[in-house]
Design a protein around this motif. Structure first.
Motif, short mmCIF file in Angstrom:
data_model
loop_
_atom_site.label_atom_id
_atom_site.label_comp_id
_atom_site.label_asym_id
_atom_site.label_seq_id
_atom_site.Cartn_x
_atom_site.Cartn_y
_atom_site.Cartn_z
N PHE A 1 53.60 53.45 35.35
CA PHE A 1 54.44 55.13 35.29
C PHE A 1 55.08 55.22 35.76
O PHE A 1 56.32 55.80 35.47
CB PHE A 1 53.59 55.77 35.39
CG PHE A 1 51.92 56.06 33.89
CD1 PHE A 1 52.81 56.11 32.92
CD2 PHE A 1 50.61 56.22 34.28
CE1 PHE A 1 51.35 56.17 31.96
CE2 PHE A 1 49.54 55.74 33.70
CZ PHE A 1 50.25 56.71 32.03
N ILE A 2 54.67 54.90 37.17
CA ILE A 2 55.68 54.94 37.95
C ILE A 2 57.50 54.04 37.98
O ILE A 2 57.77 54.61 38.34
CB ILE A 2 55.70 54.64 39.92
CG1 ILE A 2 54.91 56.13 40.16
CG2 ILE A 2 56.50 55.14 40.73
CD1 ILE A 2 54.00 55.84 40.92
N SER B 1 60.05 43.22 26.37
CA SER B 1 58.40 44.97 26.88
C SER B 1 59.07 46.42 27.01
O SER B 1 60.68 45.78 27.79
CB SER B 1 57.84 44.84 27.50
OG SER B 1 56.86 45.92 27.71
N THR B 2 59.37 47.27 27.10
CA THR B 2 60.30 48.19 26.93
C THR B 2 58.88 49.43 27.04
O THR B 2 58.18 48.99 28.03
CB THR B 2 60.31 49.45 24.87
OG1 THR B 2 59.04 49.74 24.71
CG2 THR B 2 61.30 48.04 24.59
N ASP B 3 59.64 50.57 27.84
CA ASP B 3 58.62 51.32 28.79
C ASP B 3 57.63 51.79 27.76
O ASP B 3 57.11 52.45 28.24
CB ASP B 3 60.06 52.44 29.45
CG ASP B 3 60.37 52.01 30.36
OD1 ASP B 3 60.33 50.83 31.42
OD2 ASP B 3 61.54 52.36 30.79
N ILE B 4 57.98 51.90 26.70
CA ILE B 4 56.83 52.64 25.75
C ILE B 4 55.65 51.86 25.49
O ILE B 4 54.70 52.43 26.07
CB ILE B 4 57.71 53.11 24.57
CG1 ILE B 4 58.59 53.31 24.83
CG2 ILE B 4 56.30 53.62 23.74
CD1 ILE B 4 58.14 55.22 25.34
N VAL B 5 55.82 50.64 26.30
CA VAL B 5 54.62 49.43 26.26
C VAL B 5 53.96 50.15 27.46
O VAL B 5 52.74 49.70 27.44
CB VAL B 5 55.47 48.44 25.82
CG1 VAL B 5 53.74 47.01 26.43
CG2 VAL B 5 55.73 47.98 24.54
N TYR C 1 53.97 52.74 29.69
CA TYR C 1 53.48 53.83 29.27
C TYR C 1 52.15 53.60 28.46
O TYR C 1 51.37 54.20 28.92
CB TYR C 1 54.23 54.81 28.85
CG TYR C 1 55.74 55.28 29.87
CD1 TYR C 1 55.38 54.87 31.64
CD2 TYR C 1 56.45 55.35 28.97
CE1 TYR C 1 56.79 55.55 31.85
CE2 TYR C 1 58.31 55.72 29.46
CZ TYR C 1 57.12 55.68 31.04
OH TYR C 1 58.66 55.67 32.19
N ILE C 2 51.88 53.36 27.53
CA ILE C 2 51.24 53.12 26.52
C ILE C 2 49.38 52.53 27.10
O ILE C 2 48.78 52.83 27.40
CB ILE C 2 51.04 52.20 25.16
CG1 ILE C 2 51.93 53.40 24.08
CG2 ILE C 2 49.64 51.89 24.40
CD1 ILE C 2 52.69 52.62 23.16
N GLY D 1 49.64 51.69 30.27
CA GLY D 1 48.98 52.69 31.20
C GLY D 1 48.33 53.53 31.11
O GLY D 1 47.41 54.03 31.74
N ALA D 2 48.61 54.17 30.29
CA ALA D 2 47.48 55.03 29.42
C ALA D 2 46.11 54.96 29.26
O ALA D 2 44.88 54.94 29.63
CB ALA D 2 48.09 56.06 28.10
N ILE D 3 45.89 53.20 28.63
CA ILE D 3 44.66 52.86 28.52
C ILE D 3 44.01 53.03 29.67
O ILE D 3 42.86 52.61 29.34
CB ILE D 3 44.73 51.56 26.58
CG1 ILE D 3 45.59 51.87 26.27
CG2 ILE D 3 44.00 50.89 26.79
CD1 ILE D 3 46.01 51.85 24.74
N GLN D 4 44.89 52.49 30.66
CA GLN D 4 44.23 51.68 32.17
C GLN D 4 43.68 52.49 32.29
O GLN D 4 42.50 52.51 32.88
CB GLN D 4 45.49 50.35 32.55
CG GLN D 4 44.12 49.35 33.97
CD GLN D 4 45.60 49.43 34.76
OE1 GLN D 4 46.63 48.69 34.50
NE2 GLN D 4 45.27 48.75 35.43
N LEU D 5 44.19 53.94 32.41
CA LEU D 5 44.02 55.19 33.26
C LEU D 5 42.52 55.33 32.84
O LEU D 5 41.20 55.75 33.48
CB LEU D 5 45.22 56.08 32.87
CG LEU D 5 44.53 57.01 33.73
CD1 LEU D 5 44.50 56.88 35.82
CD2 LEU D 5 45.64 58.25 33.86
#
Length: 88
Positions: free
Chosen positions: A36-37, A55-59, A61-62, A64-68
């Motif tokens: 995220f950072i 790979s984009t920032d959106i990938v 973030y996605i 990261g959200a799944i990992q979180l």
């Protein structure tokens, strides 16, 4: 002959396992927050180690959200068989 563990040993084992779970949680949380950072870092990791370019920032973030979600499930002990298995 019984195979029961004394309450002292059981108590120490529980605290040891909790400490281990919290230690793993802290490490994995740092990797998750990095997505995220600094999402560009994740893109470079994917490209260098996995050969996945573009790979984009959106990938990041996605993922990261799944990992979180997985990290939270792991530390809280939710669906242990699934969350521990995915964690490994």
């Amino acid at each position: 002959m019984t195979n029961q563990i004394s309450s002292d040993v059981q108590n120490r084992l529980q605290w040891s396992l909790l400490s281990l779970r919290l230690g793993v949680f802290i490490v994995m949380l740092m990797w998750t927050l990095d997505k995220f950072i600094n999402p560009g870092h994740s893109a470079r990791i994917f490209e260098h180690f996995y050969g996945i370019s573009g790979s984009t920032d959106i990938v990041a973030y996605i993922l990261g959200a799944i990992q979180l979600l997985l990290v939270i499930a792991f530390v809280m002990g939710i669906k242990k068989r699934i969350s521990y298995g995915l964690f490994l």
